[in-house]
Scaffold this motif. Structure first.
Motif, short mmCIF file in Angstrom:
data_model
loop_
_atom_site.label_atom_id
_atom_site.label_comp_id
_atom_site.label_asym_id
_atom_site.label_seq_id
_atom_site.Cartn_x
_atom_site.Cartn_y
_atom_site.Cartn_z
N VAL A 1 0.86 -1.18 0.00
CA VAL A 1 0.00 0.00 0.00
C VAL A 1 0.90 1.23 0.00
O VAL A 1 1.84 1.32 0.78
CB VAL A 1 -0.94 0.00 1.22
N PHE A 2 0.59 2.19 -0.87
CA PHE A 2 1.41 3.38 -0.96
C PHE A 2 0.50 4.59 -1.21
O PHE A 2 -0.71 4.44 -1.47
CB PHE A 2 2.45 3.25 -2.08
N ALA A 3 1.07 5.77 -1.09
CA ALA A 3 0.31 7.01 -1.27
C ALA A 3 0.87 7.76 -2.46
O ALA A 3 2.09 7.81 -2.68
CB ALA A 3 0.40 7.87 -0.01
N ARG A 4 -0.03 8.34 -3.24
CA ARG A 4 0.37 9.16 -4.38
C ARG A 4 -0.72 10.20 -4.63
O ARG A 4 -1.89 9.84 -4.76
CB ARG A 4 0.58 8.30 -5.63
N GLY A 5 -0.32 11.43 -4.68
CA GLY A 5 -1.29 12.50 -4.95
C GLY A 5 -2.36 12.62 -3.88
O GLY A 5 -3.51 12.98 -4.18
N GLY A 6 -2.00 12.31 -2.62
CA GLY A 6 -2.97 12.40 -1.54
C GLY A 6 -3.95 11.25 -1.49
O GLY A 6 -4.92 11.30 -0.73
N LYS A 7 -3.73 10.20 -2.29
CA LYS A 7 -4.62 9.05 -2.31
C LYS A 7 -3.87 7.80 -1.86
O LYS A 7 -2.66 7.68 -2.06
CB LYS A 7 -5.18 8.81 -3.71
N THR A 8 -4.59 6.88 -1.23
CA THR A 8 -4.02 5.60 -0.81
C THR A 8 -4.32 4.58 -1.90
O THR A 8 -5.49 4.38 -2.27
CB THR A 8 -4.62 5.16 0.53
N LEU A 9 -3.26 3.92 -2.40
CA LEU A 9 -3.41 3.09 -3.59
C LEU A 9 -2.76 1.72 -3.40
O LEU A 9 -1.92 1.52 -2.51
CB LEU A 9 -2.75 3.77 -4.80
N ILE A 10 -3.18 0.78 -4.26
CA ILE A 10 -2.45 -0.46 -4.49
C ILE A 10 -2.22 -0.55 -5.99
O ILE A 10 -2.98 0.02 -6.79
CB ILE A 10 -3.19 -1.71 -3.97
N CYS A 11 -1.18 -1.25 -6.37
CA CYS A 11 -0.82 -1.41 -7.78
C CYS A 11 -1.12 -2.85 -8.17
O CYS A 11 -0.45 -3.78 -7.72
CB CYS A 11 0.65 -1.05 -7.97
N GLN A 12 -2.15 -3.04 -8.99
CA GLN A 12 -2.58 -4.37 -9.38
C GLN A 12 -2.16 -4.65 -10.82
O GLN A 12 -2.24 -3.77 -11.69
CB GLN A 12 -4.10 -4.51 -9.23
N VAL A 13 -1.73 -5.88 -11.06
CA VAL A 13 -1.34 -6.28 -12.41
C VAL A 13 -2.48 -7.10 -13.01
O VAL A 13 -2.87 -8.14 -12.45
CB VAL A 13 -0.03 -7.09 -12.41
N GLU A 14 -3.01 -6.63 -14.14
CA GLU A 14 -4.10 -7.30 -14.83
C GLU A 14 -3.67 -7.55 -16.27
O GLU A 14 -3.46 -6.59 -17.03
CB GLU A 14 -5.37 -6.45 -14.78
N ASP A 15 -3.52 -8.82 -16.62
CA ASP A 15 -3.10 -9.21 -17.98
C ASP A 15 -1.78 -8.52 -18.35
O ASP A 15 -1.60 -8.03 -19.47
CB ASP A 15 -4.18 -8.84 -19.00
N GLY A 16 -0.86 -8.48 -17.35
CA GLY A 16 0.45 -7.93 -17.62
C GLY A 16 0.52 -6.42 -17.65
O GLY A 16 1.56 -5.85 -17.99
N VAL A 17 -0.57 -5.75 -17.26
CA VAL A 17 -0.64 -4.28 -17.30
C VAL A 17 -0.92 -3.76 -15.89
O VAL A 17 -1.76 -4.31 -15.17
CB VAL A 17 -1.72 -3.79 -18.28
N VAL A 18 -0.24 -2.69 -15.52
CA VAL A 18 -0.40 -2.10 -14.19
C VAL A 18 -1.69 -1.28 -14.13
O VAL A 18 -1.96 -0.47 -15.03
CB VAL A 18 0.81 -1.20 -13.85
N LYS A 19 -2.49 -1.50 -13.08
CA LYS A 19 -3.69 -0.72 -12.82
C LYS A 19 -3.63 -0.22 -11.38
O LYS A 19 -3.43 -1.01 -10.46
CB LYS A 19 -4.96 -1.57 -13.02
N MET A 20 -3.80 1.11 -11.22
CA MET A 20 -3.81 1.71 -9.89
C MET A 20 -5.24 1.72 -9.35
O MET A 20 -6.16 2.15 -10.04
CB MET A 20 -3.26 3.13 -9.92
N HIS A 21 -5.42 1.27 -8.12
CA HIS A 21 -6.74 1.23 -7.50
C HIS A 21 -6.69 1.96 -6.15
O HIS A 21 -5.77 1.70 -5.35
CB HIS A 21 -7.21 -0.21 -7.27
N ARG A 22 -7.67 2.81 -5.96
CA ARG A 22 -7.78 3.46 -4.64
C ARG A 22 -8.33 2.46 -3.63
O ARG A 22 -9.21 1.65 -3.95
CB ARG A 22 -8.73 4.67 -4.70
N VAL A 23 -7.80 2.51 -2.40
CA VAL A 23 -8.21 1.58 -1.36
C VAL A 23 -8.41 2.33 -0.05
O VAL A 23 -7.96 3.47 0.12
CB VAL A 23 -7.16 0.46 -1.15
#
Length: 475
Positions: free
Chosen positions: A393-415
């Motif tokens: 879990v990390f923070a970027r731009g004031g948001k709490t995020l996780i970095c998920q890999v979907e079909d080999g592509v990075v997707k950022m999700h707020r959590v």
């Protein structure tokens, strides 16, 4: 020739330094990626298009084997349920100090007596004014009684004059009838003419008596009205003097109240914790802003334990939650209680922490105000949850995020972080949801299923939509 050798040596040194730098950079790249690129062409050292993808370490959320407990653990200190710093409401010399530090006191018990002779004289004067006003009331009530008697007498006179008029009117009618009969007899020569004159004079006298009686009646009525007015005036005078008595009593009560301030009494059952005055000392009136507390009384049969909860945990604290207290003075002994109250706001003077209080019956515990320790409050419990490493879990731009890999592509999700202990973390994805009626959007929590591939670390080097290779690790 020597110049040429020097230049040759210098260029050789530069080449060696550049070569070492490139080698270190290449090795550093491999270490950042976590491993050397397996697709490196050993013959020419070139990468293919597929080989240009970054290799990242990732994990899958795993079910937690036990119950997750979110709690807050912060310093706590003990204070009395009530604490009163007694100050003087009057200026004067301290006459007596009845209690010292450590003494137990009962509510209403005199603690400090201040000698204030000016207030004593004022109270005595006001009491004398009350007695004077009461005597004035009695005098005016006597006058009222006299005026009421005079009014009754005047009314009786009116009735008497009315009766006199009735008699005068009857006599006039009688003499008028006699006069008319005599005139008839005289006209027929049955009686002497002189008798007619005699009856006429009697009629005139009767009419004069009637007029006098009527005048006397008017005078009696005027006297009765005057007597009635005096009665009303006397009643008003009595009411005025009664009001003066009320005013005098209020002033006397005020003077007695001010004199009562010369004695400082215990506001509740407790113990004296501070005394700063001795007999003979002059003290100022607290209303002048120059007075200092003369004595402090603390209620210790019940105590309040105060803890300041950080902003992050404040929304989850509620009255009735379980609290475990450990005080240094008790040698690590634990006390279990319930949260009694909380302030409900974040104090900007306390790093935006929220005040939380727990009341305890101290009759057997023997706690003292000022004791220090820690308090732990269980905020929430999670069952059947999934966990990730805290680094996922990390923070970027004031948001709490996780970095998920979907079909080999990075997707950022707020959590939203549900639980964190520094090693593991439990989160829920935040999904936008639109209300079909209001059309307003809000965040809805969606749990992790356990099949997601989540980047474990190094998210700062990744961007949304970037293609990566996954090195899946155990969580």
């Amino acid at each position: 020739m020597s110049s040429f050798l020097i230049r040759t040596v210098a260029w050789s040194a530069v080449a060696i330094v550049l070569g070492v730098g490139v080698s270190l950079a290449w090795l550093n790249r491999d270490s950042l990626l976590g491993e050397s690129d397996p697709h490196l062409d050993e013959h020419n050292g070139d990468y293919s298009a597929a080989d240009s993808r970054v290799t990242i370490r990732a994990v899958k959320p795993r079910p937690n084997r036990g119950e997750l407990i979110q709690e807050v653990n912060q310093p706590v200190y003990v204070q009395g349920l009530y604490t009163a710093a007694l100050q003087a409401r009057v200026a004067g010399t301290v006459k007596a100090v009845n209690k010292f530090i450590g003494d137990r006191v009962k509510m209403g018990e005199p603690l400090i007596v201040i000698h204030a002779p000016d207030l004593e004289q004022a109270a005595a004067q006001k009491q004398a004014l009350v007695k004077l006003a009461e005597q004035q009331v009695k005098a005016m009530q006597a006058v009222l009684v006299a005026y009421q008697a005079a009014a009754k007498a005047a009314q009786a006179t009116v009735q008497e004059k009315e009766a006199t008029i009735d008699r005068a009117e009857s006599r006039r009618k009688y003499t008028q009838a006699v006069y008319a009969r005599i005139r008839k007899l005289a006209a027929s020569n049955a009686v002497e003419p002189s008798l007619v004159d005699e009856r006429l004079r009697e009629l005139e006298a009767a009419e004069a008596d009637l007029k006098m009686s009527q005048a006397a009646l008017e005078t009696a009525k005027a006297n009765a009205e005057e007597a009635g007015a005096r009665v009303q005036q006397a009643k008003v005078d009595v009411e005025v003097t009664l009001a003066k008595v009320a005013v005098a009593r209020a002033e006397a009560n005020q003077a007695e109240t001010m004199l009562g301030f010369a004695t400082l009494c215990a506001p509740f059952d407790g113990q004296v914790t501070m005394r700063s005055v001795d007999p003979g000392a002059f003290v100022q009136n607290a209303s002048t802003g120059k007075s200092e507390p003369l004595m402090t009384v603390l209620r210790s049969d019940r105590v309040t334990l105060v803890m300041w909860v950080p902003e992050r945990e404040a929304p989850f604290v509620a009255v009735g939650q379980e609290a475990t207290i450990r005080l240094d003075a008790l040698g690590g002994k634990e006390i279990t209680a319930k949260v009694t109250r909380l302030s409900g706001w974040l104090n900007p003077d306390r790093a935006r922490d929220m005040r939380v209080e727990v009341d305890l019956d101290n009759s057997k515990l023997g706690l003292r105000a000022g004791m220090y320790g820690t308090m732990r409050i269980v905020l929430r419990r999670f069952e059947d949850s999934t966990i990730l490493p805290a680094s996922a879990v990390f923070a970027r731009g004031g948001k709490t995020l996780i970095c998920q890999v979907e079909d080999g592509v990075v997707k950022m999700h707020r959590v939203r972080v549900l639980y964190e202990d520094g090693v593991y973390v439990s989160v829920a994805k935040l999904v936008k949801w639109r209300d079909p009626q209001t059309k307003l959007e809000s965040d809805q929590e969606a749990p992790l299923l356990g099949t997601e591939v989540i980047v474990r670390s190094g998210q700062g080097e990744l961007r949304d939509g970037q293609e990566v290779q996954v090195n899946l690790m155990e969580n």
